[in-house]
Design a protein around this motif. Sequence first.
Motif, mmCIF file in Angstrom:
data_model
loop_
_atom_site.group_PDB
_atom_site.id
_atom_site.type_symbol
_atom_site.label_atom_id
_atom_site.label_comp_id
_atom_site.label_asym_id
_atom_site.label_seq_id
_atom_site.Cartn_x
_atom_site.Cartn_y
_atom_site.Cartn_z
ATOM 1 N N LEU A 1 0.786 -1.333 0.024
ATOM 2 C CA LEU A 1 -0.100 -0.032 0.105
ATOM 3 C C LEU A 1 0.825 1.312 -0.162
ATOM 4 O O LEU A 1 0.470 2.294 -0.666
ATOM 5 N N LEU A 2 1.879 0.955 0.851
ATOM 6 C CA LEU A 2 2.860 2.248 0.893
ATOM 7 C C LEU A 2 3.468 2.648 -0.500
ATOM 8 O O LEU A 2 3.676 3.741 -0.850
ATOM 9 N N PHE A 3 3.877 1.524 -1.259
ATOM 10 C CA PHE A 3 4.448 1.697 -2.339
ATOM 11 C C PHE A 3 3.399 2.265 -3.517
ATOM 12 O O PHE A 3 4.008 3.101 -4.367
ATOM 13 N N VAL A 4 2.113 1.861 -3.528
ATOM 14 C CA VAL A 4 1.277 2.308 -4.366
ATOM 15 C C VAL A 4 1.140 3.731 -4.102
ATOM 16 O O VAL A 4 0.972 4.652 -5.087
ATOM 17 N N HIS A 5 0.933 4.269 -3.027
ATOM 18 C CA HIS A 5 0.595 5.738 -2.679
ATOM 19 C C HIS A 5 1.949 6.580 -3.074
ATOM 20 O O HIS A 5 1.838 7.835 -3.415
ATOM 21 N N PHE A 6 2.968 6.096 -2.674
ATOM 22 C CA PHE A 6 4.202 6.799 -3.488
ATOM 23 C C PHE A 6 4.359 7.036 -4.564
ATOM 24 O O PHE A 6 4.631 8.134 -5.092
ATOM 25 N N THR A 7 3.895 5.863 -5.421
ATOM 26 C CA THR A 7 3.804 5.960 -6.802
ATOM 27 C C THR A 7 2.874 7.044 -7.191
ATOM 28 O O THR A 7 3.096 7.928 -8.024
ATOM 29 N N ALA A 8 1.521 7.007 -6.859
ATOM 30 C CA ALA A 8 0.694 7.950 -7.057
ATOM 31 C C ALA A 8 1.030 9.283 -6.828
ATOM 32 O O ALA A 8 0.771 10.139 -7.513
ATOM 33 N N LEU A 9 1.509 9.538 -5.534
ATOM 34 C CA LEU A 9 1.974 10.940 -5.289
ATOM 35 C C LEU A 9 2.847 11.481 -6.263
ATOM 36 O O LEU A 9 2.937 12.533 -6.793
ATOM 37 N N ALA A 10 3.759 10.508 -6.657
ATOM 38 C CA ALA A 10 4.885 10.791 -7.673
ATOM 39 C C ALA A 10 4.333 11.365 -9.050
ATOM 40 O O ALA A 10 4.832 12.315 -9.769
ATOM 41 N N MET A 11 3.446 10.512 -9.471
ATOM 42 C CA MET A 11 2.759 10.535 -10.594
ATOM 43 C C MET A 11 1.801 11.827 -10.653
ATOM 44 O O MET A 11 1.745 12.754 -11.538
ATOM 45 N N GLY A 12 1.452 12.198 -9.553
ATOM 46 C CA GLY A 12 0.350 13.428 -9.299
ATOM 47 C C GLY A 12 1.128 14.850 -9.363
ATOM 48 O O GLY A 12 0.970 15.988 -9.950
ATOM 49 N N LEU A 13 2.538 14.511 -8.468
ATOM 50 C CA LEU A 13 3.181 15.891 -8.386
ATOM 51 C C LEU A 13 3.837 16.295 -9.758
ATOM 52 O O LEU A 13 4.169 17.395 -9.977
ATOM 53 N N PHE A 14 4.327 15.383 -10.552
ATOM 54 C CA PHE A 14 5.150 15.526 -11.801
ATOM 55 C C PHE A 14 4.213 15.278 -13.232
ATOM 56 O O PHE A 14 4.961 15.320 -14.085
ATOM 57 N N GLY A 15 3.065 15.168 -12.861
ATOM 58 C CA GLY A 15 1.996 15.360 -14.010
ATOM 59 C C GLY A 15 2.196 14.126 -14.920
ATOM 60 O O GLY A 15 2.224 14.320 -16.174
ATOM 61 N N MET A 16 2.538 12.945 -14.411
ATOM 62 C CA MET A 16 2.526 11.715 -15.167
ATOM 63 C C MET A 16 1.262 10.907 -15.507
ATOM 64 O O MET A 16 1.245 9.727 -15.980
ATOM 65 N N GLN A 17 0.316 11.662 -15.089
ATOM 66 C CA GLN A 17 -1.132 10.808 -15.365
ATOM 67 C C GLN A 17 -1.496 10.973 -16.807
ATOM 68 O O GLN A 17 -0.904 11.737 -17.466
ATOM 69 N N PRO A 18 -2.423 9.944 -16.923
ATOM 70 C CA PRO A 18 -2.804 9.841 -18.488
ATOM 71 C C PRO A 18 -3.944 11.111 -18.667
ATOM 72 O O PRO A 18 -4.306 11.776 -17.736
ATOM 73 N N PRO A 19 -4.269 11.611 -19.825
ATOM 74 C CA PRO A 19 -5.262 12.548 -20.048
ATOM 75 C C PRO A 19 -6.446 12.280 -19.350
ATOM 76 O O PRO A 19 -7.073 11.104 -19.537
ATOM 77 N N ALA A 20 -7.104 13.300 -18.809
ATOM 78 C CA ALA A 20 -8.324 12.876 -18.328
ATOM 79 C C ALA A 20 -9.460 13.536 -19.233
ATOM 80 O O ALA A 20 -9.537 14.212 -20.145
ATOM 81 N N ARG A 21 -10.693 12.876 -18.812
ATOM 82 C CA ARG A 21 -11.879 13.155 -19.898
ATOM 83 C C ARG A 21 -12.512 14.674 -19.237
ATOM 84 O O ARG A 21 -13.264 14.281 -18.077
#
Length: 205
Positions: free
Chosen positions: A124-144
């Motif tokens: 769970l900690l790994f998943v949330h670390f990854t999610a925070l990194a993606m959110g902070l650095f804008g690595m998410q896919p395009p939103a609808r």
Amino acid sequence: MPAYCIITNSHFLPKVKEPAFIIFVAVFLLKILYTLRFYLGSGLSISQWWNQVRMGPEGKIPYLTASLFGVVAVVFKLLGISEVAFEVTQKDQNSSSSDDQEDDANAGRFTFDESPIFVPATTLLFVHFTALAMGLFGMQPPARGADRAGLGEMMCCVWVVLCFWLLKGLFGKGKYGIPMPTIFKSAVLALLFMHFCGRIPLPLR
């Protein structure tokens, strides 16, 4: 859910500009302030309050460790697959004054072993670390449209990381560090979660 929403750039909480977001933040802060005031009024410390938030009956850590494996063990027993066993572990015995001084310096630190009980929380900690990194650095896919992850999901993700910061044993050594087999298993499970979120195309068949 917060990590999944950040990874997939979706949301389940109100946006900052929506009035419902104020209600969400107010309820969250009121619960924290109420419990903190109760503990301080009882003569307890902030540290004791924080440990109760993480490790108490309503804490996040027991749900993914002892309680989770307890439920699995009971289900296995009811199905006749295996019996529930309770084993009392021995505590470390000190033999010299230097050991006593070292133990005093490490008082309050958590120790870890290769038990699978630490795998879910570490994952769970790994998943949330990854999610925070993606959110902070804008690595998410395009939103609808406007259905992208917002501040609410980030706040929840940070809160989970803070609650599970018990696992700072990721950076510890010896018995105060999480063993490499546990880290490896958790990393594999986190990668599988990312794969099923559609972010990592693993060659699965």
